[in-house]
Scaffold this motif. Structure first.
Motif, short mmCIF file in Angstrom:
data_model
loop_
_atom_site.label_atom_id
_atom_site.label_comp_id
_atom_site.label_asym_id
_atom_site.label_seq_id
_atom_site.Cartn_x
_atom_site.Cartn_y
_atom_site.Cartn_z
N ARG A 1 -3.87 18.83 -2.11
CA ARG A 1 -3.49 18.70 -3.54
C ARG A 1 -3.64 18.01 -3.98
NH1 ARG A 1 2.71 18.61 -2.35
NH2 ARG A 1 2.65 18.05 -0.69
N LEU A 2 -2.99 17.44 -5.36
CA LEU A 2 -2.94 16.11 -5.94
C LEU A 2 -1.57 15.73 -5.86
CD1 LEU A 2 -5.41 17.30 -9.26
CD2 LEU A 2 -6.20 15.91 -6.72
N PRO A 3 -1.53 14.70 -5.38
CA PRO A 3 -0.65 13.61 -6.07
C PRO A 3 -0.43 13.35 -7.67
CG PRO A 3 -2.13 12.42 -6.00
CD PRO A 3 -2.99 12.85 -6.22
N LYS A 4 1.29 13.66 -8.16
CA LYS A 4 1.82 14.27 -9.51
C LYS A 4 2.12 12.68 -9.54
CE LYS A 4 4.20 16.68 -11.85
NZ LYS A 4 5.38 17.35 -11.48
N ALA A 5 2.05 12.05 -8.75
CA ALA A 5 2.60 10.32 -9.38
C ALA A 5 2.17 9.34 -8.07
CB ALA A 5 4.21 10.32 -9.54
N ILE A 6 1.66 8.14 -8.46
CA ILE A 6 1.26 7.01 -7.33
C ILE A 6 2.75 6.18 -7.64
CG2 ILE A 6 -0.19 5.41 -6.43
CD1 ILE A 6 -2.35 7.34 -7.90
N TYR A 7 3.30 5.61 -6.08
CA TYR A 7 3.66 5.08 -6.83
C TYR A 7 3.48 3.16 -6.22
CZ TYR A 7 7.78 1.40 -6.09
OH TYR A 7 9.15 0.61 -6.46
N VAL A 8 3.41 2.24 -7.59
CA VAL A 8 2.70 0.98 -6.90
C VAL A 8 3.55 -0.33 -7.57
CG1 VAL A 8 0.15 1.57 -6.56
CG2 VAL A 8 1.04 0.21 -8.49
N ILE A 9 3.46 -1.08 -6.64
CA ILE A 9 4.46 -2.62 -6.99
C ILE A 9 2.45 -3.80 -6.87
CG2 ILE A 9 5.77 -4.74 -6.52
CD1 ILE A 9 7.08 -2.40 -4.53
N PRO A 10 2.15 -3.91 -7.74
CA PRO A 10 0.82 -4.73 -8.10
C PRO A 10 1.02 -6.50 -7.79
CG PRO A 10 1.67 -4.02 -10.51
CD PRO A 10 2.50 -3.44 -8.93
N ASN A 11 2.19 -6.88 -7.80
CA ASN A 11 2.73 -8.06 -8.39
C ASN A 11 2.90 -8.03 -6.80
OD1 ASN A 11 0.35 -8.93 -9.86
ND2 ASN A 11 1.66 -8.20 -11.81
N PHE A 12 2.72 -9.08 -5.97
CA PHE A 12 3.13 -10.05 -5.42
C PHE A 12 4.67 -9.07 -4.80
CE2 PHE A 12 2.96 -12.53 -8.93
CZ PHE A 12 1.62 -13.14 -8.59
N GLN A 13 3.65 -7.84 -4.18
CA GLN A 13 4.76 -6.65 -3.73
C GLN A 13 5.65 -7.24 -2.61
OE1 GLN A 13 3.67 -4.88 -0.30
NE2 GLN A 13 3.41 -2.66 -0.95
N ASN A 14 6.66 -5.76 -2.71
CA ASN A 14 7.59 -6.31 -1.76
C ASN A 14 7.46 -5.00 -0.68
OD1 ASN A 14 10.07 -5.69 -0.91
ND2 ASN A 14 11.48 -5.96 -2.56
N PRO A 15 7.43 -5.55 0.34
CA PRO A 15 8.20 -6.65 0.93
C PRO A 15 6.25 -7.61 0.74
CG PRO A 15 7.73 -4.66 2.27
CD PRO A 15 7.00 -4.40 1.73
N THR A 16 5.36 -7.14 0.96
CA THR A 16 4.49 -8.09 1.40
C THR A 16 3.68 -9.87 0.53
OG1 THR A 16 3.05 -7.00 1.06
CG2 THR A 16 3.18 -6.02 2.71
N GLY A 17 4.61 -9.89 -0.64
CA GLY A 17 3.90 -10.73 -1.01
C GLY A 17 2.70 -10.31 -1.86
N THR A 18 1.52 -9.51 -1.61
CA THR A 18 -0.18 -9.69 -1.61
C THR A 18 0.27 -9.01 -3.20
OG1 THR A 18 0.23 -7.58 -1.25
CG2 THR A 18 -0.49 -9.53 0.36
N ALA A 19 -0.51 -9.28 -4.00
CA ALA A 19 -1.14 -9.00 -5.27
C ALA A 19 -2.23 -8.07 -4.65
CB ALA A 19 -1.82 -9.91 -6.04
#
Length: 416
Positions: free
Chosen positions: A185-203
């Motif tokens: 099935r398709l996702p209703k939403a995609i939750y992302v932290i694109p900049n300096f992600q919490n917790p990894t710090g990656t972008a």
């Protein structure tokens, strides 16, 4: 004296009180998982010995522009009198909306008044996204690892969370089609932290951002774009965000906050979304808190009006770069060959990974005894992954305190 016999309390008609188990709980309470991160604050406050805390994702105390805040409170808010403490408009105070729009005009995230809603911190923005988009059982993709409170909010609304892998370039978007096919099935939403992600710090890389936008359009999925740290880039080049790349696409729901760049206690943030969405958000917010804290909105507005934000951000970027470098130096000295870690270009966090034999939940207890605190990796996964990893916040400690804390962490690892 004989011991008194306890008397069982009864209600007005003689019935014994109900047990907690028999209360008429709402079904959604089964999705309330709370926050290990927020709970750590209370735990640390109960300690009586010195603790170097890398746990909370909070600005350094000395990074909060207290003197400027005090001047604004003593002048602008004092002059406003009782009007500063009245109910405000749900969509936000005109003064703050105008100043925020003017500031954003000078950034890649320029927007318009009808797209803007002032919120009680970034967390309310995430909660509103869940409230207006997520039905029980809806599939929602999240990064693994991801921000605990973000996934917990989605679970509150009954989301069926599907974790997707990450690497040094953020969410591995190219892996999503296969995961979605397996889910059936398709996702209703995609939750992302694109900049300096919490917790990894990656972008997230530009290529992956563009691919995620394309997939969202193909699937009709909302991108919940949570970006508290984008203004805190201290190294590397600008990567266009979803708000910028999407050009106003209704599928992009952007959540922002002053918590990481001014002070978390202000509880002032904003959502940038399609005007049709904002109209629904206003209805939803009116049943939550009526309006965001008015005095703190006026404080934030005046801070912006005086032109304080940009020079403040310049100072923060420089200071956080220094603190991140200090943590990297300490980690190299104490953990070279024993662990790997990320190298953020902004934000607050880096991610430390040990061999599979290390359980960072057990390491947490030993660390606390030694005088250092962090957040164990399992806190960032709804399925309990990353048991051999942990998150460190470099923003909140001076280089000297960071060296002390990392040396204590090494002692705890030795004890483990």
């Amino acid at each position: 004296m004989t011991e008194a016999t306890p008397i069982e309390s009864t209600d007005a008609i003689g019935n014994s009180p109900a047990s907690p188990q028999s209360l008429p709980w709402a079904a959604r309470t089964r999705g309330l998982v709370g926050s290990i991160i927020d709970s750590s604050t209370s735990l640390l406050q109960r300690q009586t010995h010195d603790i170097v805390s890398f746990a909370m994702g909070s600005p350094a105390a000395e990074a909060v522009p207290f003197d400027a805040f005090r001047q604004i409170y003593d002048s602008v808010l004092a002059d406003a009198g009782a009007a500063a403490y009245a109910y405000g408009a749900t969509e936000g105070e005109v003064a703050l909306r105008d100043e925020l729009l003017a500031y954003l005009e000078s950034t890649p995230e320029r927007t318009s008044a009808e797209r803007l809603l002032i919120t009680s911190g970034g967390m309310q923005g995430l909660d509103l996204a869940g409230k207006v988009f997520i039905d029980p059982g809806d599939l929602v993709i999240v990064e693994a690892p991801t921000y605990t409170n973000g996934s917990a909010t989605l679970l509150t609304y009954g989301a069926d969370i599907m974790e997707a892998p990450t690497d040094d370039d953020g969410l591995m978007v190219e892996a999503l089609p296969e995961l979605v096919q397996k889910a059936g099935r398709l996702p209703k939403a995609i939750y992302v932290i694109p900049n300096f992600q919490n917790p990894t710090g990656t972008a997230m890389s530009l290529e992956r951002r563009l691919l995620l936008l394309a997939l969202a359009k193909e699937w009709g999925s909302i991108i919940i774009d949570d970006d508290p740290y984008g203004m805190l880039r201290f190294d590397g080049g600008h990567i266009p965000g979803f708000r910028e790349l999407g050009g106003g696409d209704p599928l992009v729901f952007s959540v922002r906050t002053f918590s990481k760049i001014l002070a978390p206690g202000l509880r002032v943030g904003w959502v940038d979304a399609d005007p049709s969405i904002v109209a629904k958000l206003i209805d939803a917010k009116q049943t939550m808190d009526t309006c965001t804290n008015v005095p703190n909105q006026l404080l934030s507005a005046e801070f912006l009006r005086r032109g304080n934000l940009e020079p403040h951000l310049v100072r923060l970027r420089s200071e956080y770069h220094t603190r991140m470098s200090a943590m990297q130096t300490s980690l190299e000295a104490h953990f070279s060959g024993r662990a790997t870690w990320t190298n953020p270009e902004g934000g607050f966090f880096l991610w430390l990974t040990f061999g599979e034999h290390v359980d960072t939940s057990k390491l947490f207890d030993l660390g606390l005894q030694k005088g250092v605190a962090f957040i164990p990796g399992r806190a960032f996964s709804v399925t309990g992954q990353f048991g051999n990893a942990l998150r460190l916040c470099f923003a909140s400690q001076t280089p000297e305190r960071t060296e002390l804390g990392i040396s204590r962490l090494a002692e705890a690892l030795d004890a483990l």
